[in-house]
Design a protein around this motif. Structure first.
Motif, short mmCIF file in Angstrom:
data_model
loop_
_atom_site.label_atom_id
_atom_site.label_comp_id
_atom_site.label_asym_id
_atom_site.label_seq_id
_atom_site.Cartn_x
_atom_site.Cartn_y
_atom_site.Cartn_z
N MET A 34 0.85 -1.19 0.00
CA MET A 34 0.00 0.00 0.00
C MET A 34 0.88 1.23 0.00
SD MET A 34 -3.23 -0.81 2.45
CE MET A 34 -3.93 0.79 1.99
N GLY A 35 0.31 2.33 -0.44
CA GLY A 35 1.09 3.56 -0.45
C GLY A 35 0.38 4.65 -1.23
N TRP A 36 1.18 5.59 -1.70
CA TRP A 36 0.63 6.75 -2.43
C TRP A 36 1.38 7.02 -3.72
CZ3 TRP A 36 -0.23 6.68 2.77
CH2 TRP A 36 -1.47 7.11 3.22
N PHE A 37 0.59 7.33 -4.74
CA PHE A 37 1.08 7.98 -5.94
C PHE A 37 0.66 9.45 -5.82
CE2 PHE A 37 2.26 4.85 -9.35
CZ PHE A 37 2.23 3.72 -8.56
N ARG A 38 1.28 10.29 -6.63
CA ARG A 38 0.83 11.67 -6.73
C ARG A 38 0.89 12.11 -8.18
NH1 ARG A 38 5.79 14.92 -3.65
NH2 ARG A 38 7.39 14.52 -5.23
N GLN A 39 0.03 13.09 -8.49
CA GLN A 39 0.00 13.62 -9.85
C GLN A 39 -0.16 15.13 -9.78
OE1 GLN A 39 -2.95 11.90 -12.48
NE2 GLN A 39 -1.73 12.46 -14.27
N ALA A 40 0.86 15.82 -10.28
CA ALA A 40 0.83 17.27 -10.37
C ALA A 40 0.26 17.67 -11.73
CB ALA A 40 2.23 17.84 -10.19
N PRO A 41 -0.26 18.90 -11.84
CA PRO A 41 -0.82 19.35 -13.11
C PRO A 41 0.19 19.23 -14.25
CG PRO A 41 -1.41 20.86 -11.36
CD PRO A 41 -0.43 19.90 -10.77
N GLY A 42 -0.22 18.62 -15.34
CA GLY A 42 0.63 18.49 -16.50
C GLY A 42 1.71 17.44 -16.40
N LYS A 43 1.71 16.67 -15.31
CA LYS A 43 2.74 15.64 -15.12
C LYS A 43 2.11 14.27 -15.00
CE LYS A 43 6.20 18.61 -12.96
NZ LYS A 43 7.16 18.75 -11.83
N GLU A 44 2.93 13.25 -15.19
CA GLU A 44 2.46 11.88 -15.04
C GLU A 44 2.33 11.53 -13.55
OE1 GLU A 44 4.27 9.88 -19.12
OE2 GLU A 44 4.85 9.13 -17.15
N ARG A 45 1.49 10.56 -13.29
CA ARG A 45 1.34 10.06 -11.92
C ARG A 45 2.63 9.32 -11.54
NH1 ARG A 45 -4.37 7.40 -10.32
NH2 ARG A 45 -4.99 9.33 -11.39
N GLU A 46 3.13 9.60 -10.34
CA GLU A 46 4.38 8.98 -9.89
C GLU A 46 4.22 8.32 -8.54
OE1 GLU A 46 7.55 11.76 -9.20
OE2 GLU A 46 6.34 13.06 -7.93
N ASN A 47 4.98 7.24 -8.34
CA ASN A 47 4.97 6.51 -7.08
C ASN A 47 5.79 7.30 -6.07
OD1 ASN A 47 4.87 4.64 -5.05
ND2 ASN A 47 6.04 3.08 -6.11
N VAL A 48 5.23 7.56 -4.92
CA VAL A 48 5.90 8.34 -3.88
C VAL A 48 6.43 7.45 -2.78
CG1 VAL A 48 5.64 10.20 -2.19
CG2 VAL A 48 4.42 10.32 -4.37
N VAL A 49 5.56 6.66 -2.20
CA VAL A 49 5.94 5.78 -1.10
C VAL A 49 5.13 4.50 -1.16
CG1 VAL A 49 6.63 7.61 0.50
CG2 VAL A 49 4.27 6.84 0.46
N SER A 50 5.73 3.42 -0.65
CA SER A 50 5.04 2.13 -0.54
C SER A 50 5.43 1.46 0.77
CB SER A 50 5.44 1.18 -1.68
OG SER A 50 5.14 1.69 -2.95
N ILE A 51 4.53 0.61 1.25
CA ILE A 51 4.84 -0.25 2.39
C ILE A 51 4.19 -1.60 2.16
CG2 ILE A 51 2.86 0.54 3.76
CD1 ILE A 51 4.71 0.29 6.25
N GLU A 61 10.43 7.43 -2.83
CA GLU A 61 10.99 8.11 -4.00
C GLU A 61 12.04 9.09 -3.51
OE1 GLU A 61 11.62 10.98 -6.97
OE2 GLU A 61 10.35 11.46 -5.25
N ASP A 62 13.11 9.29 -4.30
CA ASP A 62 14.26 10.04 -3.82
C ASP A 62 13.91 11.43 -3.31
OD1 ASP A 62 16.76 8.77 -6.18
OD2 ASP A 62 16.00 7.99 -4.28
N SER A 63 13.00 12.12 -3.96
CA SER A 63 12.72 13.51 -3.60
C SER A 63 12.01 13.66 -2.26
CB SER A 63 11.89 14.18 -4.69
OG SER A 63 10.57 13.65 -4.71
N VAL A 64 11.49 12.56 -1.71
CA VAL A 64 10.76 12.66 -0.43
C VAL A 64 11.51 11.99 0.72
CG1 VAL A 64 8.58 12.72 -1.70
CG2 VAL A 64 9.35 10.57 -0.67
N LYS A 65 12.62 11.34 0.41
CA LYS A 65 13.39 10.67 1.48
C LYS A 65 13.81 11.67 2.54
CE LYS A 65 15.25 6.80 -1.20
NZ LYS A 65 16.46 6.22 -1.82
#
Length: 121
Positions: A34-51, A61-65
């Motif tokens: 389980m976890g979260w993806f995120r999608q910013a305007p004009g960008k693809e949906r990206e995987n942020v965190v999983s457990i 994901e590197d930018s949120v570590k």
């Protein structure tokens, strides 16, 4: 079927914090990530965190570590995302997701409705 219901998004200033929650129902989650993806305007949906629900294995994901922390409450069938030191580039719709038989979300089987996170500069 797994139903995912999210809460906790909102508007926060840069440097602030928010906590997202996702309640899962419908199936035993032992073999699920389980976890979260995120999608910013004009960008693809990206995987942020999983457990991984059974092992507790986590992926960031590197930018949120160092800023985001994912955790779970087995008794409540709930996963949490604590987001600290938020940046404007974290602004996105955050989607809770789950996937069978994996440690890291790749192609989720189920999605939540999404919750907006907006970080002002």
């Amino acid at each position: 079927q797994v139903q995912l219901v999210e809460s906790g998004g909102g508007l926060v200033q840069a440097g602030g914090s928010l906590r997202l929650s996702c309640v899962a129902s419908g199936r035993t989650l032992t073999n699920y990530a389980m976890g979260w993806f995120r999608q910013a305007p004009g960008k693809e949906r990206e995987n942020v965190v999983s457990i991984n629900w059974g092992s507790g294995y986590t992926y960031y994901e590197d930018s949120v570590k160092g800023r985001f922390t994912i955790s779970k409450d087995n008794a409540k069938n709930t996963v949490y995302l604590q987001m600290n030191s938020l940046k404007p580039e974290d602004t996105a719709v955050y989607y809770c997701a789950s996937q069978r038989g994996t440690d890291v979300l790749v192609a989720p089987d189920y999605w939540g409705q999404g919750t907006q996170v907006t970080v002002s500069s």
